[in-house]
Structure formats: structure tokens, C-alpha cells
Design a protein around this motif. Structure first.
Motif, PDB file in Angstrom:
ATOM      1  N   ILE A   1      26.934  69.806  -6.124  1.00  0.00           N
ATOM      2  CA  ILE A   1      26.650  70.333  -4.788  1.00  0.00           C
ATOM      3  C   ILE A   1      25.526  69.544  -4.137  1.00  0.00           C
ATOM      4  N   LEU A   2      24.492  69.245  -4.907  1.00  0.00           N
ATOM      5  CA  LEU A   2      23.373  68.479  -4.354  1.00  0.00           C
ATOM      6  C   LEU A   2      23.759  67.035  -4.073  1.00  0.00           C
ATOM      7  N   SER A   3      24.502  66.407  -4.968  1.00  0.00           N
ATOM      8  CA  SER A   3      24.855  65.000  -4.780  1.00  0.00           C
ATOM      9  C   SER A   3      25.838  64.801  -3.633  1.00  0.00           C
ATOM     10  N   LEU A   4      26.731  65.765  -3.421  1.00  0.00           N
ATOM     11  CA  LEU A   4      27.694  65.661  -2.317  1.00  0.00           C
ATOM     12  C   LEU A   4      27.182  66.300  -1.033  1.00  0.00           C
TER      13      LEU A   4
ATOM     14  N   LYS B   1      27.387  71.990   2.125  1.00  0.00           N
ATOM     15  CA  LYS B   1      26.587  72.935   2.912  1.00  0.00           C
ATOM     16  C   LYS B   1      27.076  74.378   2.860  1.00  0.00           C
ATOM     17  N   THR B   2      28.357  74.586   2.569  1.00  0.00           N
ATOM     18  CA  THR B   2      28.893  75.947   2.610  1.00  0.00           C
ATOM     19  C   THR B   2      29.559  76.306   1.280  1.00  0.00           C
TER      20      THR B   2
ATOM     21  N   HIS C   1      33.566  75.590  -3.033  1.00  0.00           N
ATOM     22  CA  HIS C   1      34.773  76.116  -3.680  1.00  0.00           C
ATOM     23  C   HIS C   1      35.883  75.076  -3.659  1.00  0.00           C
ATOM     24  N   ARG C   2      36.107  74.464  -2.490  1.00  0.00           N
ATOM     25  CA  ARG C   2      37.162  73.462  -2.348  1.00  0.00           C
ATOM     26  C   ARG C   2      36.943  72.286  -3.300  1.00  0.00           C
ATOM     27  N   GLU C   3      35.694  71.898  -3.490  1.00  0.00           N
ATOM     28  CA  GLU C   3      35.370  70.736  -4.306  1.00  0.00           C
ATOM     29  C   GLU C   3      35.333  71.042  -5.806  1.00  0.00           C
TER      30      GLU C   3
END
Length: 75
Positions: free
Chosen positions: A41-44, A47-48, A53-55
Motif C-alpha cells: 500500500i505504501l509503495s504503490l 489512497k482508498t 482491495h483491487r490490488e
């Protein structure tokens, strides 16, 4: 702390875990998956929750073998 310095975030979670090996193994996979998700989450720069969830959902289910409810709660 001066501008640009990063702090350290510490999170503690209290939980009851079955002393059976399956419960301990699930907790170990949860910990690994949570650390993986936070780093991704931090590297990509997601924001939401929808983006996270999608990733991540499929990876959490397949790579870490988490049940669907636990994978969703992790995000």
C-alpha cells in the motif's frame, strides 16, 4: 521531529487464538500478509480501501491462503 523525517508507527492488536497448531499457523500467515499489505500500500501509494482491495485481495487469498473474510478484514 523536523520536516521530512519519518516517524515510526507501532500497532498492537489483542486477540484470542486457539492453541491448536492450525490457529497458530493462521495467525502467522495473517502477520505476514499484514506486513506485506502495508508495504505494498505504501509503495504503490494506494489512497482508498477500494484501490487496496483491487490490488491485494487476490494475493492475500492465494499467496497467504487466508480465508476470504480475514483477507477482507485485513484491508
Amino acid at each position: 521531529m523536523s520536516a521530512g523525517d519519518e516517524g515510526v508507527l507501532t500497532l498492537s492488536i489483542g486477540t484470542w487464538v486457539s492453541p491448536e497448531p492450525a490457529g497458530i499457523e493462521l495467525l502467522r500467515r495473517y502477520r505476514l500478509a499484514l506486513n506485506y499489505a502495508i508495504n505494498k500500500i505504501l509503495s504503490l501509494n494506494l489512497k482508498t480501501i477500494r484501490d487496496a482491495h483491487r490490488e491485494l485481495y487476490r494475493e492475500l487469498r492465494e499467496w497467504f491462503g487466508l480465508p476470504s473474510r480475514i483477507a477482507v478484514d485485513l484491508l
